[in-house]
Design a protein around this motif. Sequence first.
Motif, PDB file in Angstrom:
ATOM      1  N   ALA A   1      56.188  20.926  48.766  1.00  0.00           N
ATOM      2  CA  ALA A   1      55.442  21.430  50.043  1.00  0.00           C
ATOM      3  C   ALA A   1      54.674  21.947  48.716  1.00  0.00           C
ATOM      4  N   ILE A   2      55.462  22.545  47.817  1.00  0.00           N
ATOM      5  CA  ILE A   2      54.456  23.647  46.519  1.00  0.00           C
ATOM      6  C   ILE A   2      53.804  23.180  46.093  1.00  0.00           C
ATOM      7  N   ARG A   3      54.328  21.625  45.487  1.00  0.00           N
ATOM      8  CA  ARG A   3      53.662  21.172  44.647  1.00  0.00           C
ATOM      9  C   ARG A   3      52.351  20.554  45.455  1.00  0.00           C
ATOM     10  N   ASP A   4      52.207  19.975  46.873  1.00  0.00           N
ATOM     11  CA  ASP A   4      51.184  20.118  47.700  1.00  0.00           C
ATOM     12  C   ASP A   4      50.420  21.035  47.423  1.00  0.00           C
ATOM     13  N   ALA A   5      50.939  21.974  47.703  1.00  0.00           N
ATOM     14  CA  ALA A   5      49.895  23.014  47.288  1.00  0.00           C
ATOM     15  C   ALA A   5      49.182  23.710  46.638  1.00  0.00           C
ATOM     16  N   PHE A   6      49.657  23.097  45.372  1.00  0.00           N
ATOM     17  CA  PHE A   6      49.052  23.333  43.582  1.00  0.00           C
ATOM     18  C   PHE A   6      48.171  22.549  43.610  1.00  0.00           C
ATOM     19  N   VAL A   7      48.556  20.741  44.083  1.00  0.00           N
ATOM     20  CA  VAL A   7      47.711  19.918  43.980  1.00  0.00           C
ATOM     21  C   VAL A   7      45.970  20.516  44.941  1.00  0.00           C
ATOM     22  N   HIS A   8      46.792  20.295  46.136  1.00  0.00           N
ATOM     23  CA  HIS A   8      45.020  21.212  46.427  1.00  0.00           C
ATOM     24  C   HIS A   8      44.835  22.218  47.067  1.00  0.00           C
ATOM     25  N   ALA A   9      45.147  23.050  45.680  1.00  0.00           N
ATOM     26  CA  ALA A   9      44.536  24.067  45.559  1.00  0.00           C
ATOM     27  C   ALA A   9      43.383  23.639  43.958  1.00  0.00           C
ATOM     28  N   TYR A  10      43.549  23.025  43.490  1.00  0.00           N
ATOM     29  CA  TYR A  10      43.149  22.471  42.416  1.00  0.00           C
ATOM     30  C   TYR A  10      42.561  20.782  42.620  1.00  0.00           C
ATOM     31  N   THR A  11      41.813  20.582  43.528  1.00  0.00           N
ATOM     32  CA  THR A  11      40.903  19.287  44.198  1.00  0.00           C
ATOM     33  C   THR A  11      40.069  19.196  44.017  1.00  0.00           C
ATOM     34  N   GLY A  12      38.922  18.589  43.882  1.00  0.00           N
ATOM     35  CA  GLY A  12      37.355  18.442  43.936  1.00  0.00           C
ATOM     36  C   GLY A  12      36.639  19.621  42.670  1.00  0.00           C
ATOM     37  N   THR A  13      35.665  18.510  42.430  1.00  0.00           N
ATOM     38  CA  THR A  13      35.237  19.201  41.064  1.00  0.00           C
ATOM     39  C   THR A  13      34.878  20.602  41.388  1.00  0.00           C
ATOM     40  N   GLU A  14      34.468  21.802  42.101  1.00  0.00           N
ATOM     41  CA  GLU A  14      34.547  22.508  41.985  1.00  0.00           C
ATOM     42  C   GLU A  14      35.241  23.585  41.710  1.00  0.00           C
ATOM     43  N   ALA A  15      37.080  23.754  42.157  1.00  0.00           N
ATOM     44  CA  ALA A  15      38.180  24.112  42.140  1.00  0.00           C
ATOM     45  C   ALA A  15      38.416  23.745  40.835  1.00  0.00           C
ATOM     46  N   LEU A  16      38.068  22.244  39.578  1.00  0.00           N
ATOM     47  CA  LEU A  16      38.487  22.242  38.452  1.00  0.00           C
ATOM     48  C   LEU A  16      37.368  23.369  37.549  1.00  0.00           C
ATOM     49  N   ARG A  17      36.244  23.275  38.007  1.00  0.00           N
ATOM     50  CA  ARG A  17      35.413  23.929  37.308  1.00  0.00           C
ATOM     51  C   ARG A  17      35.572  25.193  37.546  1.00  0.00           C
ATOM     52  N   CYS A  18      35.860  25.877  38.594  1.00  0.00           N
ATOM     53  CA  CYS A  18      37.091  27.762  38.224  1.00  0.00           C
ATOM     54  C   CYS A  18      37.820  27.626  37.559  1.00  0.00           C
ATOM     55  N   VAL A  19      38.394  26.932  37.989  1.00  0.00           N
ATOM     56  CA  VAL A  19      40.175  27.013  36.803  1.00  0.00           C
ATOM     57  C   VAL A  19      39.262  26.511  35.224  1.00  0.00           C
ATOM     58  N   PHE A  20      38.975  25.633  34.976  1.00  0.00           N
ATOM     59  CA  PHE A  20      38.154  24.891  33.614  1.00  0.00           C
ATOM     60  C   PHE A  20      37.419  27.160  32.643  1.00  0.00           C
ATOM     61  N   SER A  21      36.953  27.422  33.864  1.00  0.00           N
ATOM     62  CA  SER A  21      36.152  28.344  33.426  1.00  0.00           C
ATOM     63  C   SER A  21      37.248  29.631  32.878  1.00  0.00           C
ATOM     64  N   TYR A  22      38.334  29.679  32.951  1.00  0.00           N
ATOM     65  CA  TYR A  22      39.424  30.334  32.179  1.00  0.00           C
ATOM     66  C   TYR A  22      39.494  30.154  30.850  1.00  0.00           C
ATOM     67  N   TYR A  23      39.422  28.779  30.533  1.00  0.00           N
ATOM     68  CA  TYR A  23      39.506  28.369  29.196  1.00  0.00           C
ATOM     69  C   TYR A  23      38.087  28.228  28.304  1.00  0.00           C
ATOM     70  N   ARG A  24      37.329  28.340  29.106  1.00  0.00           N
ATOM     71  CA  ARG A  24      35.852  28.462  28.370  1.00  0.00           C
ATOM     72  C   ARG A  24      36.033  29.550  28.275  1.00  0.00           C
ATOM     73  N   ALA A  25      35.858  30.769  28.507  1.00  0.00           N
ATOM     74  CA  ALA A  25      35.988  32.339  28.494  1.00  0.00           C
ATOM     75  C   ALA A  25      37.080  32.962  27.477  1.00  0.00           C
ATOM     76  N   LEU A  26      38.059  31.619  26.521  1.00  0.00           N
ATOM     77  CA  LEU A  26      38.840  32.170  25.946  1.00  0.00           C
ATOM     78  C   LEU A  26      38.051  32.492  24.691  1.00  0.00           C
ATOM     79  N   PRO A  27      37.457  32.744  24.202  1.00  0.00           N
ATOM     80  CA  PRO A  27      36.646  33.414  22.771  1.00  0.00           C
ATOM     81  C   PRO A  27      36.596  34.685  23.248  1.00  0.00           C
TER      82      PRO A  27
END
Length: 307
Positions: A197-223
Amino acid sequence: MRLRSSCAAVPRIAPPPGPGVELRRIRVNGVDLNVALAGEGPAVLLLHGFPHTWQLWTAVLDRLAGRYRVIASDLRGLGASSRAEDGYDAGTLATDAEALLDALGEDSAAVIGIDAGTPPAFLFAMRRPGLVRQLVVMESLLATLPGGEEFLTAGPPWWFGFHTEPGLAESVLTGHEEQYIDWFLNAGTLGQGVEPAIRDAFVHAYTGTEALRCVFSYYRALPSSARQIQEAARTGRLTVPTMAIGAHPVGRALEQQLRPMADHLVGHTIEDCGHIIPLHRPDALLGLLEPFLALAGPTVDPHPGHV
């Protein structure tokens, strides 16, 4: 026992919270945060990382809620929080955390961060020590501050470069989110995996281009985050009681970064534990958190412990 589930169907909606947990949507610092609340007492603010949501804390939340008001937020852009266009640097995330406490009527909190939640937790404590009773940070590095050299001998983890290139990771991963998230969940628990159930919640949270853009924005803000962390370390000291907890792979690197600047620091490593400490070894984590949070004043432990 945690169950590995690499082929479960992606749910259309995230599963509901457990008994005693209230979900609220709270407007702070220009974004709507999805916030799980449980318990009563002094506030404890929990900040997750990637690829997690507030449900990272499921296995420790009930016991903490027996003594504290637990506040577990989906970070900006992640989970069910609103998809912000920007603001993914650690300094803005620290401001989000401060604004969330204010919106909930809390004048202080113990702040606990892991992975991507560690840099904003650190900056919050450095900038507003009067609001942070205690700080607990886990399994992350604070930019390139001294102390992390051994961990970085072979360079940063491979996915940092992949996530940092604008537009690349989301274009490659859209439609393959399950496999990618499963890799992190299994690696982060030393192959044990997490409950379905937790695994599915995490997959759900990061499914879709916009969801991925947001999380990868954390890495792009690292500098930007690195400059903020370096400036805070150059101009101030960490004065709040602090505990650094390591596992695999970060180990003692975070503690070594903090020790030169922290007035009151205890350090621990949890043996045979993967990166996702709250789900892989929740009892060991609680065994460290509960006595630390119960302390009336700061302590200094020059000899790090092992659990």
